[in-house]
Design a protein around this motif. Structure first.
Motif, PDB file in Angstrom:
ATOM      1  N   GLY A   1       0.793  -1.222   0.000  1.00 27.65           N
ATOM      2  CA  GLY A   1       0.000   0.000   0.000  1.00 27.65           C
ATOM      3  C   GLY A   1       0.827   1.275   0.000  1.00 27.65           C
ATOM      4  O   GLY A   1       0.283   2.346   0.220  1.00 27.65           O
ATOM      5  N   ILE A   2       2.123   1.199  -0.222  1.00 26.58           N
ATOM      6  CA  ILE A   2       2.964   2.394  -0.288  1.00 26.58           C
ATOM      7  C   ILE A   2       3.162   2.737  -1.756  1.00 26.58           C
ATOM      8  O   ILE A   2       3.625   1.913  -2.542  1.00 26.58           O
ATOM      9  CB  ILE A   2       4.309   2.165   0.411  1.00 26.58           C
ATOM     10  N   ILE A   3       2.794   3.946  -2.123  1.00 27.63           N
ATOM     11  CA  ILE A   3       2.878   4.377  -3.511  1.00 27.63           C
ATOM     12  C   ILE A   3       3.960   5.446  -3.623  1.00 27.63           C
ATOM     13  O   ILE A   3       3.979   6.402  -2.842  1.00 27.63           O
ATOM     14  CB  ILE A   3       1.530   4.934  -3.995  1.00 27.63           C
ATOM     15  N   SER A   4       4.854   5.298  -4.562  1.00 28.75           N
ATOM     16  CA  SER A   4       5.912   6.276  -4.812  1.00 28.75           C
ATOM     17  C   SER A   4       5.759   6.817  -6.214  1.00 28.75           C
ATOM     18  O   SER A   4       5.451   6.072  -7.145  1.00 28.75           O
ATOM     19  CB  SER A   4       7.293   5.638  -4.674  1.00 28.75           C
ATOM     20  N   TYR A   5       5.967   8.107  -6.355  1.00 26.17           N
ATOM     21  CA  TYR A   5       5.913   8.739  -7.658  1.00 26.17           C
ATOM     22  C   TYR A   5       7.277   9.318  -7.982  1.00 26.17           C
ATOM     23  O   TYR A   5       8.007   9.747  -7.094  1.00 26.17           O
ATOM     24  CB  TYR A   5       4.874   9.866  -7.676  1.00 26.17           C
ATOM     25  N   GLY A   6       7.606   9.344  -9.240  1.00 28.39           N
ATOM     26  CA  GLY A   6       8.892   9.882  -9.649  1.00 28.39           C
ATOM     27  C   GLY A   6       8.784  10.557 -10.998  1.00 28.39           C
ATOM     28  O   GLY A   6       7.799  10.392 -11.718  1.00 28.39           O
ATOM     29  N   LEU A   7       9.797  11.309 -11.314  1.00 29.70           N
ATOM     30  CA  LEU A   7       9.867  12.001 -12.591  1.00 29.70           C
ATOM     31  C   LEU A   7      11.242  11.724 -13.170  1.00 29.70           C
ATOM     32  O   LEU A   7      12.253  11.854 -12.484  1.00 29.70           O
ATOM     33  CB  LEU A   7       9.662  13.505 -12.392  1.00 29.70           C
ATOM     34  N   ALA A   8      11.271  11.330 -14.408  1.00 26.49           N
ATOM     35  CA  ALA A   8      12.535  10.994 -15.051  1.00 26.49           C
ATOM     36  C   ALA A   8      13.441  12.220 -15.115  1.00 26.49           C
ATOM     37  O   ALA A   8      12.970  13.339 -15.289  1.00 26.49           O
ATOM     38  CB  ALA A   8      12.276  10.466 -16.458  1.00 26.49           C
ATOM     39  N   PRO A   9      14.755  12.040 -14.972  1.00 25.66           N
ATOM     40  CA  PRO A   9      15.668  13.180 -14.999  1.00 25.66           C
ATOM     41  C   PRO A   9      15.618  13.969 -16.308  1.00 25.66           C
ATOM     42  O   PRO A   9      15.832  15.172 -16.312  1.00 25.66           O
ATOM     43  CB  PRO A   9      17.041  12.543 -14.802  1.00 25.66           C
ATOM     44  N   ASN A  10      15.328  13.296 -17.418  1.00 23.45           N
ATOM     45  CA  ASN A  10      15.297  14.024 -18.684  1.00 23.45           C
ATOM     46  C   ASN A  10      13.986  14.781 -18.876  1.00 23.45           C
ATOM     47  O   ASN A  10      13.831  15.494 -19.855  1.00 23.45           O
ATOM     48  CB  ASN A  10      15.527  13.066 -19.861  1.00 23.45           C
ATOM     49  N   ARG A  11      13.039  14.664 -17.954  1.00 18.09           N
ATOM     50  CA  ARG A  11      11.781  15.390 -18.040  1.00 18.09           C
ATOM     51  C   ARG A  11      11.739  16.561 -17.071  1.00 18.09           C
ATOM     52  O   ARG A  11      10.756  17.273 -17.001  1.00 18.09           O
ATOM     53  CB  ARG A  11      10.611  14.455 -17.733  1.00 18.09           C
ATOM     54  N   GLN A  12      12.792  16.761 -16.303  1.00 21.06           N
ATOM     55  CA  GLN A  12      12.826  17.839 -15.330  1.00 21.06           C
ATOM     56  C   GLN A  12      13.480  19.067 -15.935  1.00 21.06           C
ATOM     57  O   GLN A  12      14.344  18.966 -16.799  1.00 21.06           O
ATOM     58  CB  GLN A  12      13.617  17.419 -14.100  1.00 21.06           C
TER      59      GLN A  12
END
Length: 107
Positions: free
Chosen positions: A36-47
């Protein structure tokens, strides 16, 4: 107290899990997988780390300048005029007319 408890936790206060498994110390839990632990991330090339940095720098600099200018500008202006007066007075007193006014003749 059981000797195995001391060996597991070092002080006897270590937690024992649901199925008699040692969970580990803080930051080093070695127990069962959590659900039940959800992690979100953003790719380095999209920042874009400098988004709006120039705009914010200009307006933040103006805001800080306008709040602080009355603390340093009046003393600086006063110091400028005092130095200007002192330089002019020194040049006058070391001139021919200034020496004559003070009565100090060439001896």
């Amino acid at each position: 107290m059981r000797p195995t408890q001391v060996l597991r936790g070092g002080g006897g206060g270590a937690p024992i899990g649901k199925h008699n498994n040692f969970l580990g110390n803080w930051g080093n839990f070695g127990g069962m997988k959590q659900r039940g632990i959800i992690s979100y991330g953003l790719a380095p090339n999209r920042q874009y780390p400098l988004a709006g940095a120039a705009h914010d720098a200009i307006f933040n600099t103006w805001r800080r300048f306008s709040q602080q200018v009355l603390y340093w500008a009046p003393p600086m202006i006063a110091g400028y005029y005092v130095m200007k007066w002192a330089i002019e007075r020194n040049e006058y007193l070391n001139s021919k007319a200034g020496r004559a006014e003070l009565g100090g003749g060439e001896e």
